[in-house]
Design a protein around this motif. Structure first.
Motif, mmCIF file in Angstrom:
data_model
loop_
_atom_site.group_PDB
_atom_site.id
_atom_site.type_symbol
_atom_site.label_atom_id
_atom_site.label_comp_id
_atom_site.label_asym_id
_atom_site.label_seq_id
_atom_site.Cartn_x
_atom_site.Cartn_y
_atom_site.Cartn_z
ATOM 1 N N GLU A 1 -4.866 -15.187 -3.296
ATOM 2 C CA GLU A 1 -4.320 -14.352 -3.927
ATOM 3 C C GLU A 1 -5.272 -13.004 -3.847
ATOM 4 O OE1 GLU A 1 -2.233 -15.756 -7.756
ATOM 5 O OE2 GLU A 1 -4.417 -16.369 -8.050
ATOM 6 N N VAL A 2 -5.917 -13.117 -3.345
ATOM 7 C CA VAL A 2 -6.713 -11.550 -3.010
ATOM 8 C C VAL A 2 -6.472 -11.231 -2.134
ATOM 9 C CG1 VAL A 2 -9.217 -10.978 -3.063
ATOM 10 C CG2 VAL A 2 -9.022 -12.544 -4.824
ATOM 11 N N SER A 3 -5.862 -12.147 -1.026
ATOM 12 C CA SER A 3 -5.976 -11.789 0.371
ATOM 13 C C SER A 3 -4.239 -10.990 -0.125
ATOM 14 C CB SER A 3 -6.105 -12.616 1.015
ATOM 15 O OG SER A 3 -4.851 -13.360 1.081
ATOM 16 N N LEU A 4 -3.559 -11.446 -0.839
ATOM 17 C CA LEU A 4 -2.368 -10.248 -1.351
ATOM 18 C C LEU A 4 -1.911 -9.509 -1.295
ATOM 19 C CD1 LEU A 4 0.015 -13.197 -2.015
ATOM 20 C CD2 LEU A 4 -0.342 -12.617 0.517
ATOM 21 N N VAL A 5 -3.160 -9.111 -2.287
ATOM 22 C CA VAL A 5 -3.297 -8.610 -3.162
ATOM 23 C C VAL A 5 -4.261 -6.695 -2.104
ATOM 24 C CG1 VAL A 5 -4.564 -6.982 -4.535
ATOM 25 C CG2 VAL A 5 -3.763 -8.372 -5.315
ATOM 26 N N LYS A 6 -5.085 -7.218 -0.904
ATOM 27 C CA LYS A 6 -5.732 -6.263 -0.117
ATOM 28 C C LYS A 6 -4.177 -6.001 0.528
ATOM 29 C CE LYS A 6 -10.905 -6.937 -0.864
ATOM 30 N NZ LYS A 6 -12.268 -7.634 -0.843
ATOM 31 N N LYS A 7 -3.702 -7.004 0.860
ATOM 32 C CA LYS A 7 -2.732 -6.491 2.287
ATOM 33 C C LYS A 7 -1.763 -5.294 1.343
ATOM 34 C CE LYS A 7 -1.920 -10.968 4.112
ATOM 35 N NZ LYS A 7 -0.864 -12.522 5.233
ATOM 36 N N VAL B 1 -0.031 -7.043 -9.798
ATOM 37 C CA VAL B 1 -1.054 -6.059 -9.401
ATOM 38 C C VAL B 1 0.361 -5.917 -7.715
ATOM 39 C CG1 VAL B 1 -3.226 -5.839 -7.839
ATOM 40 C CG2 VAL B 1 -3.211 -7.221 -10.060
ATOM 41 N N VAL B 2 0.431 -6.758 -7.234
ATOM 42 C CA VAL B 2 1.245 -6.259 -5.935
ATOM 43 C C VAL B 2 2.035 -5.649 -6.093
ATOM 44 C CG1 VAL B 2 2.249 -7.141 -3.854
ATOM 45 C CG2 VAL B 2 -0.049 -8.111 -4.459
ATOM 46 N N GLN B 3 3.136 -6.341 -6.503
ATOM 47 C CA GLN B 3 4.583 -5.319 -7.127
ATOM 48 C C GLN B 3 4.272 -4.217 -7.865
ATOM 49 O OE1 GLN B 3 6.346 -7.762 -10.072
ATOM 50 N NE2 GLN B 3 7.160 -9.196 -8.735
ATOM 51 N N VAL B 4 2.818 -3.666 -8.006
ATOM 52 C CA VAL B 4 2.720 -2.317 -8.073
ATOM 53 C C VAL B 4 1.755 -1.559 -7.135
ATOM 54 C CG1 VAL B 4 1.059 -0.593 -9.334
ATOM 55 C CG2 VAL B 4 2.022 -2.436 -10.580
ATOM 56 N N LEU B 5 1.309 -1.873 -6.611
ATOM 57 C CA LEU B 5 0.664 -1.327 -5.361
ATOM 58 C C LEU B 5 1.820 -1.052 -4.233
ATOM 59 C CD1 LEU B 5 -2.764 -3.786 -4.555
ATOM 60 C CD2 LEU B 5 -2.390 -1.522 -5.392
ATOM 61 N N SER B 6 2.748 -1.959 -4.302
ATOM 62 C CA SER B 6 4.031 -1.815 -3.533
ATOM 63 C C SER B 6 4.963 -0.804 -3.149
ATOM 64 C CB SER B 6 5.123 -3.102 -3.109
ATOM 65 O OG SER B 6 6.138 -3.330 -4.120
ATOM 66 N N LYS B 7 4.668 -0.241 -5.050
ATOM 67 C CA LYS B 7 5.569 0.944 -5.383
ATOM 68 C C LYS B 7 4.396 2.370 -5.113
ATOM 69 C CE LYS B 7 8.115 -1.177 -8.527
ATOM 70 N NZ LYS B 7 7.927 -1.634 -9.851
ATOM 71 N N LEU B 8 3.143 2.243 -4.326
ATOM 72 C CA LEU B 8 2.475 3.519 -3.900
ATOM 73 C C LEU B 8 2.380 4.038 -2.291
ATOM 74 C CD1 LEU B 8 -1.140 2.248 -6.239
ATOM 75 C CD2 LEU B 8 0.979 4.117 -6.984
ATOM 76 N N LYS B 9 2.085 5.217 -2.261
ATOM 77 C CA LYS B 9 1.965 5.900 -1.468
ATOM 78 C C LYS B 9 0.653 6.518 -1.355
ATOM 79 C CE LYS B 9 2.242 5.798 2.994
ATOM 80 N NZ LYS B 9 2.163 4.900 4.035
ATOM 81 N N VAL B 10 -0.642 6.214 -1.190
ATOM 82 C CA VAL B 10 -1.972 6.597 -1.389
ATOM 83 C C VAL B 10 -1.866 7.347 0.016
ATOM 84 C CG1 VAL B 10 -1.749 5.543 -3.696
ATOM 85 C CG2 VAL B 10 -3.195 4.924 -1.263
ATOM 86 N N ASP B 11 -3.772 8.619 -0.163
ATOM 87 C CA ASP B 11 -4.108 9.168 1.030
ATOM 88 C C ASP B 11 -5.131 8.144 1.607
ATOM 89 O OD1 ASP B 11 -3.402 11.663 0.562
ATOM 90 O OD2 ASP B 11 -4.430 11.292 -1.595
#
Length: 249
Positions: free
Chosen positions: A186-192, A155-165
């Motif tokens: 793990e939840v804290s890492l996802v939210k970061k 999940v973190v890797q997917v989010l790291s490739k995004l740029k959202v509004d």
């Protein structure tokens, strides 16, 4: 305080807030964290809650239909959700975290809203799948069954490739001094990762979670752009948050 009284307090609090933190319970009851851990272990063995590292969750029977999930404090969360609607604009790219506040928000989004929405919450993904004009991307990974969200490095890797509004982020705890905190690492890492991917960060939090803290830091208060609560922005409880320079809705 007698053990039976502590157990009653813990079960009442977990029923109202959907989770409890060992640290916060120790502060609330003015006892040691070791005593709280023993209490949580005992209640866990009796099947009255689900103990996790740093606290506990309520035992909730999963509904046969994912659309029938009960939202605790529904009136408060609907008030927050209605405020959040003003931040939506057609064409946005959005990330939504898990949690029942965001689920309440998803249920109120107009069916003609046009956007791209990323989420790692299974209930929210199912809710938004009913919207014909939303391009929905569900981020897969290891499923945290009690919250029905995916977590972990996938999940973190997917989010790291995004740029959202904008991201709409539910919260376990928020505090002027310690910022936004979570019960699970793990939840804290996802939210970061969510925050790093977003131009604007919106924290959605019910008033009973104000001035509380959990074990794992997500961010400092000044990293949030907007906080939405069920209170009026001029409520006394929000004075210190306003002084910290955060926009309050």
């Amino acid at each position: 305080m007698l053990k039976a009284e502590r157990h009653k307090f813990i079960l009442t609090k977990i029923g109202l807030e959907e989770k409890v933190s060992t640290i916060q319970l120790a502060i609330d009851l003015n006892i040691s964290e070791d005593t709280i851990r023993r209490d949580l272990n005992e209640l866990n063995k009796k099947g009255l809650l689900e103990k996790v590292y740093g606290g506990a969750f309520p035992i909730i029977a999963m509904p046969a239909n994912i659309f029938d999930i009960t939202i605790v404090n529904k009136d408060k969360k609907n008030k927050i959700a209605n405020k959040a609607l003003q931040l939506l604009a057609d064409g946005q790219v959005i990330i939504m975290s898990g949690g029942t506040t965001n689920l309440a928000f998803a249920r109120l989004i107009p069916t003609d809203f046009k956007a791209t929405i990323y989420t790692y919450s299974l209930p929210i993904a199912m809710q938004l799948s009913q919207h014909p004009f939303i391009e929905l991307i569900f981020i897969g990974g290891k499923l945290q069954k009690n919250a029905m969200v995916t977590i972990g490095m996938d999940v973190v890797q997917v989010l790291s490739k995004l740029k959202v509004d904008i991201c709409f982020m539910g919260s376990s705890s928020i505090n002027v001094r310690t910022g936004l905190t979570e019960m699970g690492y793990e939840v804290s890492l996802v939210k970061k990762a969510m925050m790093k991917a977003s131009d604007k960060v919106v924290c959605m939090v019910t008033s009973e979670k104000l001035n509380t803290k959990m074990p794992y830091l997500v961010c400092e208060l000044n990293q949030l752009n907007i906080i939405i609560t069920d209170l009026n922005p001029d409520a006394t409880l929000l004075d210190e948050y306003l002084k910290a320079g955060v926009t309050i809705l």
